[in-house]
Design a protein around this motif. Structure first.
Motif, PDB file in Angstrom:
ATOM      1  N   ALA A  62       3.832 -13.281   5.361  1.00  0.00           N
ATOM      2  CA  ALA A  62       3.887 -11.838   5.078  1.00  0.00           C
ATOM      3  C   ALA A  62       3.127 -11.508   3.790  1.00  0.00           C
ATOM      4  CB  ALA A  62       5.352 -11.401   4.951  1.00  0.00           C
ATOM      5  N   THR A  63       3.280 -12.409   2.814  1.00  0.00           N
ATOM      6  CA  THR A  63       2.558 -12.175   1.543  1.00  0.00           C
ATOM      7  C   THR A  63       1.048 -12.212   1.762  1.00  0.00           C
ATOM      8  OG1 THR A  63       4.381 -13.180   0.316  1.00  0.00           O
ATOM      9  CG2 THR A  63       2.231 -13.035  -0.789  1.00  0.00           C
ATOM     10  N   GLY A  64       0.596 -13.163   2.551  1.00  0.00           N
ATOM     11  CA  GLY A  64      -0.857 -13.280   2.811  1.00  0.00           C
ATOM     12  C   GLY A  64      -1.380 -12.073   3.553  1.00  0.00           C
ATOM     13  N   ILE A  65      -0.516 -11.605   4.553  1.00  0.00           N
ATOM     14  CA  ILE A  65      -0.968 -10.415   5.306  1.00  0.00           C
ATOM     15  C   ILE A  65      -1.044  -9.193   4.396  1.00  0.00           C
ATOM     16  CG2 ILE A  65      -0.298  -8.832   7.148  1.00  0.00           C
ATOM     17  CD1 ILE A  65       0.850 -11.262   8.646  1.00  0.00           C
ATOM     18  N   ALA A  66      -0.062  -9.062   3.478  1.00  0.00           N
ATOM     19  CA  ALA A  66      -0.079  -7.911   2.548  1.00  0.00           C
ATOM     20  C   ALA A  66      -1.317  -7.958   1.661  1.00  0.00           C
ATOM     21  CB  ALA A  66       1.200  -7.911   1.710  1.00  0.00           C
ATOM     22  N   ARG A  67      -1.605  -9.173   1.198  1.00  0.00           N
ATOM     23  CA  ARG A  67      -2.792  -9.290   0.332  1.00  0.00           C
ATOM     24  C   ARG A  67      -4.065  -8.981   1.124  1.00  0.00           C
ATOM     25  NH1 ARG A  67      -2.560 -14.847  -2.899  1.00  0.00           N
ATOM     26  NH2 ARG A  67      -4.461 -13.876  -3.794  1.00  0.00           N
ATOM     27  N   LEU A  68      -4.092  -9.396   2.390  1.00  0.00           N
ATOM     28  CA  LEU A  68      -5.271  -9.109   3.221  1.00  0.00           C
ATOM     29  C   LEU A  68      -5.420  -7.608   3.431  1.00  0.00           C
ATOM     30  CD1 LEU A  68      -7.599 -10.063   4.994  1.00  0.00           C
ATOM     31  CD2 LEU A  68      -5.964 -10.319   6.882  1.00  0.00           C
ATOM     32  N   ASN A  69      -4.306  -6.915   3.662  1.00  0.00           N
ATOM     33  CA  ASN A  69      -4.371  -5.461   3.828  1.00  0.00           C
ATOM     34  C   ASN A  69      -4.858  -4.778   2.557  1.00  0.00           C
ATOM     35  OD1 ASN A  69      -3.487  -5.620   6.488  1.00  0.00           O
ATOM     36  ND2 ASN A  69      -1.313  -5.429   5.920  1.00  0.00           N
ATOM     37  N   ASP A  70      -4.375  -5.234   1.416  1.00  0.00           N
ATOM     38  CA  ASP A  70      -4.843  -4.655   0.136  1.00  0.00           C
ATOM     39  C   ASP A  70      -6.348  -4.851  -0.031  1.00  0.00           C
ATOM     40  OD1 ASP A  70      -2.283  -3.871  -0.419  1.00  0.00           O
ATOM     41  OD2 ASP A  70      -1.824  -5.618  -1.724  1.00  0.00           O
ATOM     42  N   ALA A  71      -6.803  -6.053   0.328  1.00  0.00           N
ATOM     43  CA  ALA A  71      -8.252  -6.311   0.196  1.00  0.00           C
ATOM     44  C   ALA A  71      -9.053  -5.425   1.134  1.00  0.00           C
ATOM     45  CB  ALA A  71      -8.531  -7.791   0.476  1.00  0.00           C
ATOM     46  N   SER A  72      -8.533  -5.193   2.346  1.00  0.00           N
ATOM     47  CA  SER A  72      -9.240  -4.320   3.303  1.00  0.00           C
ATOM     48  C   SER A  72      -9.289  -2.889   2.781  1.00  0.00           C
ATOM     49  CB  SER A  72      -8.531  -4.371   4.662  1.00  0.00           C
ATOM     50  OG  SER A  72      -8.590  -5.685   5.197  1.00  0.00           O
ATOM     51  N   ASP A  73      -8.162  -2.388   2.208  1.00  0.00           N
ATOM     52  CA  ASP A  73      -8.167  -1.032   1.638  1.00  0.00           C
ATOM     53  C   ASP A  73      -9.180  -0.914   0.498  1.00  0.00           C
ATOM     54  OD1 ASP A  73      -6.251  -0.343   3.429  1.00  0.00           O
ATOM     55  OD2 ASP A  73      -4.550  -0.630   2.022  1.00  0.00           O
ATOM     56  N   ALA A  74      -9.189  -1.907  -0.354  1.00  0.00           N
ATOM     57  CA  ALA A  74     -10.151  -1.885  -1.479  1.00  0.00           C
ATOM     58  C   ALA A  74     -11.587  -1.896  -0.973  1.00  0.00           C
ATOM     59  CB  ALA A  74      -9.914  -3.071  -2.413  1.00  0.00           C
ATOM     60  N   LEU A  75     -11.799  -2.695   0.115  1.00  0.00           N
ATOM     61  CA  LEU A  75     -13.156  -2.742   0.674  1.00  0.00           C
ATOM     62  C   LEU A  75     -13.553  -1.373   1.235  1.00  0.00           C
ATOM     63  CD1 LEU A  75     -15.652  -4.315   1.529  1.00  0.00           C
ATOM     64  CD2 LEU A  75     -14.437  -4.976   3.632  1.00  0.00           C
ATOM     65  N   GLY A  76     -12.620  -0.656   1.906  1.00  0.00           N
ATOM     66  CA  GLY A  76     -12.928   0.683   2.444  1.00  0.00           C
ATOM     67  C   GLY A  76     -13.291   1.653   1.335  1.00  0.00           C
ATOM     68  N   GLN A  77     -12.510   1.586   0.235  1.00  0.00           N
ATOM     69  CA  GLN A  77     -12.816   2.478  -0.894  1.00  0.00           C
ATOM     70  C   GLN A  77     -14.194   2.191  -1.490  1.00  0.00           C
ATOM     71  OE1 GLN A  77      -9.539   1.968  -3.612  1.00  0.00           O
ATOM     72  NE2 GLN A  77      -8.041   2.993  -2.265  1.00  0.00           N
ATOM     73  N   VAL A  78     -14.458   0.881  -1.620  1.00  0.00           N
ATOM     74  CA  VAL A  78     -15.771   0.503  -2.185  1.00  0.00           C
ATOM     75  C   VAL A  78     -16.912   0.973  -1.284  1.00  0.00           C
ATOM     76  CG1 VAL A  78     -17.273  -1.445  -2.732  1.00  0.00           C
ATOM     77  CG2 VAL A  78     -14.916  -1.403  -3.558  1.00  0.00           C
ATOM     78  N   GLN A  79     -16.737   0.827   0.055  1.00  0.00           N
ATOM     79  CA  GLN A  79     -17.791   1.265   0.992  1.00  0.00           C
ATOM     80  C   GLN A  79     -17.996   2.789   0.926  1.00  0.00           C
ATOM     81  OE1 GLN A  79     -16.340  -0.368   4.663  1.00  0.00           O
ATOM     82  NE2 GLN A  79     -17.510  -2.297   4.421  1.00  0.00           N
TER      83      GLN A  79
END
Length: 562
Positions: free
Chosen positions: A305-322
């Motif tokens: 669950a922790t890894g999935i949460a971190r993956l979701n955070d990274a995806s959100d950050a990537l969307g903002q950066v794009q």
């Protein structure tokens, strides 16, 4: 009418008697600095002719601080071969006299005769006015009144008509047919008899007039073109002044600076995007590793669950950066377009300023070129005048030695003739009508006188012969002297290339006049071309070179603008 002598006393500055003699026919010029009495002299002549001697309107002629004196004017002049002397005194002593031939008129009789003779009138009261000027009023033009000459013509109309009628009557009564024949011959030399077409000097003058008209038309066209160029130059100079006043390139330079700042910011953001993408790639790599480890090691649910949460955070950050990267790219493109527009506007403003400057330079060169061409033409005309006057001087050249020889030998001949006539025998005769006598080689008739310098036989028909032997011991010597003087004069005339003393004097005068005219023409040439005529060619070539260079630069600038 011809003035011959002027005498003044007690007239303005001329308190002591002043006399001007030896006035010549034609133009007489009085020159001198201001305040030397030129205007006083002219006013005195006018008052003597046109003002009544009893008039009190000539007080301006009285010397300053001299209330008791009488301005006096005396003029000698001739009209139609008759010499007159007019003397007038004004103010304190009022007198007028007019003398001619063996007559003398005084007072108003003198003034009325003078007015009738010359063609003018006196005012009833007061100073003479323009309408009294008559024929002298046409010639008596005060400074600054040339434009009013048509009024003087109206005032002189009656006097002119009377003079012309008298002249026509004189011509008609003294051989008017001869005058008409002469005028007809002169007319035939200028126009044809049938159609009055020009010929001879008149035709030449007409052709020259047409040529001058064409030249004038061409000059008018050139002037119109030059005025158009001047108007265009004014428009460009006005545009240049507006550009210099508004200085639009400063605003464009500020926009370019702002666009450069935006471009720098865009490049910085692109660097940040690249860093975020690298971090995204690193996060993906770690997610893959985590997933693999989860699958391999079967970690607890919490770790997953922790890894999935971190993956979701990274995806959100990537969307903002794009999203941020897309905005930065859009800002970068807008900044680039603004930069390009500002650069183009700046270049256009610089080109407009360059064109205006080049056009102004071209206009100045065209003006200098036209002025130089005019001066060149004037210099060539002055050179032609110098050559023509020098040719005139060469054609009329007469050495002073030859002239003096002619004068001296003419004087010797006159002296010999006078001496011979003084001691010669004079025989007077008065023959009845129809009677003729033979005297040597001559035939005598009517009344006359013979001057006998050598023995002479007079045939008396039916009576014999009368011989006259002049006396005097020196007669033969004087005859020989006259012969030698005549031969010497003839040799001097041949050497001088003239036929008489009068011809020699006229030739000498023509030579002096030609030398003076040549010197005047040389002065005009020096004024027109101080550095010589060839210098004009160098200046014209330099101006042509400058004009060509500026025209090429102007064409290049216009081509870039288009």
């Amino acid at each position: 009418m011809k003035l011959q002598r002027i005498a003044l006393q007690n007239v303005r500055m001329f308190c002591a008697p002043v006399v001007l003699e030896g006035l010549e026919p034609g133009l007489n010029v009085f020159s001198g600095p201001n305040g030397t009495g030129k205007s006083t002299l002219v006013d005195a002549i006018r008052a003597a002719f046109l003002e009544r001697y009893k008039s009190g309107s000539v007080d301006h002629l009285r010397p300053r601080d001299a209330a008791g004196v009488a301005p006096t004017i005396q003029l000698d002049f001739s009209v139609a071969g008759t010499t007159y002397r007019l003397q007038k005194s004004f103010l304190a002593t009022k007198r007028c006299s007019l003398s001619y031939a063996r007559e003398t008129l005084d007072g108003e009789d003198a003034e009325d005769h003078l007015a009738s003779l010359i063609g003018y009138s006196y005012a009833g009261r007061g100073a003479s006015r323009d309408e009294n000027g008559g024929i002298p009023g046409l010639l008596w033009v005060r400074q600054g009144t040339v434009q009013d000459v048509h009024a003087q013509v109206g005032h002189a109309d009656t006097h002119l008509q009377s003079a012309l009628q008298a002249l026509v009557g004189s011509v008609a009564s003294t051989g008017g047919d001869a005058v008409i024949d002469k005028l007809s011959a002169q007319k035939d030399a200028l126009v044809t008899g049938a159609r009055n077409d020009p010929r001879g000097p008149y035709a030449t003058a007409r052709h020259e007039l047409a040529a001058c008209t064409d030249q004038l038309r061409d000059l008018d066209g050139r002037i119109d073109r030059y005025r158009g160029q001047v108007d265009e130059l004014d428009r460009l100079q006005s545009a240049l002044s507006d550009l210099e006043a508004n200085r639009p390139w400063e605003q464009l330079e500020a926009q370019r600076t702002q666009a450069q700042s935006g471009l720098d910011e865009a490049e910085r953001l692109l660097g940040a995007i690249a860093a975020q993408e690298k971090r995204r790639d690193d996060a993906g790599t770690r997610t893959t590793l985590f997933t693999n480890r989860l699958g391999e090691l079967s970690e607890p649910e919490s770790l997953l669950a922790t890894g999935i949460a971190r993956l979701n955070d990274a995806s959100d950050a990537l969307g903002q950066v794009q999203a941020r990267a897309a905005q930065v790219l859009s800002d970068h493109e807008a900044a680039a377009r603004t930069m390009e527009s500002a650069t183009l506007a700046l270049q256009q403003a610089q080109d407009a300023a360059t064109r205006a400057d080049l056009t102004a330079q071209l206009g100045r060169i065209e003006h200098q070129h036209a002025a130089l061409l005019t001066r060149h033409a004037q210099a060539l005309e002055a050179k032609a005048q110098v050559e023509a006057r020098q040719a005139d001087a060469a054609a009329t050249r007469l050495d002073n030695t030859d002239l003096e020889a002619v004068r001296e030998r003419s004087a010797h001949l006159r002296d010999a003739v006078v001496r011979l006539e003084a001691i010669s025998t004079r025989v007077g005769y008065a023959l009845n009508a129809g009677v003729q006598l033979r005297a040597g080689a001559d035939t005598l008739g009517g009344d006359g006188e013979l001057l006998v310098t050598e023995p002479l036989a007079i045939e008396l028909p039916g009576m014999g012969r009368l011989e006259i032997r002049p006396g005097g011991e020196d007669l033969e010597a004087l005859v020989s002297r006259r012969t030698r003087a005549d031969e010497a004069l003839g040799a001097s005339l041949v050497a001088a290339g003239v036929t008489s003393l009068q011809d020699a004097e006229a030739k000498a005068e023509a030579y002096r006049a030609a030398l003076h005219a040549a010197e005047v023409a040389r002065g005009e040439l020096r004024a027109a071309a101080p550095e010589g005529i060839p210098a004009f060619a160098d200046d014209l070539e330099r101006l042509d070179t400058d004009r060509t260079a500026i025209t090429e630069r102007l064409a290049a600038v216009r081509g870039q603008f288009c």
